[in-house]
Write a protein that holds these residues in place. Sequence first.
Motif, PDB file in Angstrom:
ATOM      1  N   HIS A  57       1.216  -1.222  -0.198  1.00  0.00           N
ATOM      2  CA  HIS A  57       0.014   0.172   0.508  1.00  0.00           C
ATOM      3  C   HIS A  57       0.837   1.316   0.031  1.00  0.00           C
ATOM      4  CE1 HIS A  57       1.358  -0.904   4.049  1.00  0.00           C
ATOM      5  NE2 HIS A  57       1.032   0.366   4.215  1.00  0.00           N
ATOM      6  N   ILE A  58       2.196   0.958   0.386  1.00  0.00           N
ATOM      7  CA  ILE A  58       3.400   1.992   0.276  1.00  0.00           C
ATOM      8  C   ILE A  58       3.358   2.337  -1.219  1.00  0.00           C
ATOM      9  CG2 ILE A  58       5.256   3.440   1.448  1.00  0.00           C
ATOM     10  CD1 ILE A  58       4.133   1.633   4.077  1.00  0.00           C
ATOM     11  N   SER A  59       4.442   1.833  -1.355  1.00  0.00           N
ATOM     12  CA  SER A  59       5.030   1.285  -2.646  1.00  0.00           C
ATOM     13  C   SER A  59       4.609   0.355  -3.867  1.00  0.00           C
ATOM     14  CB  SER A  59       6.932   1.096  -2.724  1.00  0.00           C
ATOM     15  OG  SER A  59       7.084  -0.262  -2.040  1.00  0.00           O
ATOM     16  N   GLY A  60       3.729  -0.345  -3.684  1.00  0.00           N
ATOM     17  CA  GLY A  60       3.062  -0.829  -4.661  1.00  0.00           C
ATOM     18  C   GLY A  60       4.547  -2.690  -4.974  1.00  0.00           C
ATOM     19  N   CYS A  61       5.329  -2.455  -3.564  1.00  0.00           N
ATOM     20  CA  CYS A  61       5.975  -3.451  -3.358  1.00  0.00           C
ATOM     21  C   CYS A  61       6.461  -4.096  -4.446  1.00  0.00           C
ATOM     22  CB  CYS A  61       5.518  -4.322  -3.069  1.00  0.00           C
ATOM     23  SG  CYS A  61       5.888  -6.305  -2.045  1.00  0.00           S
ATOM     24  N   HIS A  62       7.459  -3.526  -5.611  1.00  0.00           N
ATOM     25  CA  HIS A  62       7.784  -4.482  -6.929  1.00  0.00           C
ATOM     26  C   HIS A  62       8.951  -5.333  -6.680  1.00  0.00           C
ATOM     27  CE1 HIS A  62       6.654  -0.108  -9.525  1.00  0.00           C
ATOM     28  NE2 HIS A  62       5.471  -0.709  -8.311  1.00  0.00           N
ATOM     29  N   LEU A  63       9.719  -4.655  -5.911  1.00  0.00           N
ATOM     30  CA  LEU A  63      10.763  -5.316  -5.688  1.00  0.00           C
ATOM     31  C   LEU A  63      12.485  -5.706  -6.622  1.00  0.00           C
ATOM     32  CD1 LEU A  63      10.032  -7.398  -2.438  1.00  0.00           C
ATOM     33  CD2 LEU A  63      10.260  -4.416  -2.179  1.00  0.00           C
ATOM     34  N   ASN A  64      12.419  -5.300  -6.887  1.00  0.00           N
ATOM     35  CA  ASN A  64      12.319  -5.976  -8.367  1.00  0.00           C
ATOM     36  C   ASN A  64      12.187  -4.509  -9.865  1.00  0.00           C
ATOM     37  OD1 ASN A  64      13.211  -7.367 -10.878  1.00  0.00           O
ATOM     38  ND2 ASN A  64      11.832  -9.153 -10.622  1.00  0.00           N
ATOM     39  N   PRO A  65      14.235  -3.934 -10.264  1.00  0.00           N
ATOM     40  CA  PRO A  65      13.955  -3.223 -11.794  1.00  0.00           C
ATOM     41  C   PRO A  65      13.181  -4.221 -12.265  1.00  0.00           C
ATOM     42  CG  PRO A  65      15.823  -3.132 -10.212  1.00  0.00           C
ATOM     43  CD  PRO A  65      15.219  -5.046  -9.596  1.00  0.00           C
ATOM     44  N   ALA A  66      13.177  -4.895 -12.508  1.00  0.00           N
ATOM     45  CA  ALA A  66      12.333  -6.078 -14.400  1.00  0.00           C
ATOM     46  C   ALA A  66      11.447  -5.946 -13.988  1.00  0.00           C
ATOM     47  CB  ALA A  66      12.487  -7.202 -14.573  1.00  0.00           C
ATOM     48  N   VAL A  67      10.455  -5.626 -12.868  1.00  0.00           N
ATOM     49  CA  VAL A  67       9.036  -5.522 -12.710  1.00  0.00           C
ATOM     50  C   VAL A  67       8.555  -3.960 -12.780  1.00  0.00           C
ATOM     51  CG1 VAL A  67       7.013  -5.988 -10.669  1.00  0.00           C
ATOM     52  CG2 VAL A  67       9.127  -7.804 -11.381  1.00  0.00           C
TER      53      VAL A  67
END
Length: 245
Positions: A57-67
């Motif tokens: 809910h804060i950042s979208g939780c990508h955790l990955n440059p490819a994502v």
Amino acid sequence: MSPQKLTAEFIGTAWLVLGGCGSAVLAAAFPEVGIGLLGVSLAFGLTVLTMAFAIGHISGCHLNPAVTLGLVSAGRFSAGEALPYIAAQVLGAVCGAAILYGIASGKPGFELGGFAANGYGANSPGGYAMSSAFLAEAVLTGLFLLVILGATSRRAPASLAPVAIGLCLTLIHLISIPVTNTSVNPARSTSQALFVGGAALGQLWLFWVAPIMGAVMGGILHRWLDRDAPEPADSARVAVEQPSS
């Protein structure tokens, strides 16, 4: 770009590396027969699932440059915010790897070894060639994006998105740990390669190019597939929200 979003991505990616790579380095073979391939695969999935609830809910939780770049290609994320996100992810991954190194090096007789780095050829767990590694990383990252985009669609149950995404990452690791030690994430690959050096750094290019190529293609494909899909009849079926700009 709020500092809260970037801090969330930093923490989340550090957790992914500490939890996923940490399970491989510390627990995969402990003491003689540890958690193995299945356990490591599950650990990576759990890092994403837990952080999706913690920071989605804060950042979208990508955790990955490819994502991040896949979401840009799908029209789900602002291209102007991509570079700060990627920088936060890489720094977070390196931080996670540094914490892992600090823990692992406390064992008598510690040897760095592969340190869960990714590779192909002689550095592939199963000895797979560069072409196999490239194909696996590109295709699996593309499919990962399809799952992420579908699970976070307004037409999907929002509460199940983290579960679907976490299980997808687990499945990806079950398929590809023997091939490349599984990247599908340039930040994760970079963090381990910086500590291992040598061939891991020399082969790092593949673990940026292939995942990003696959993710962008997955984003474009989902955008085309979803183009004519009907709007949900039930307004309560709202996806996990992307963070507001």
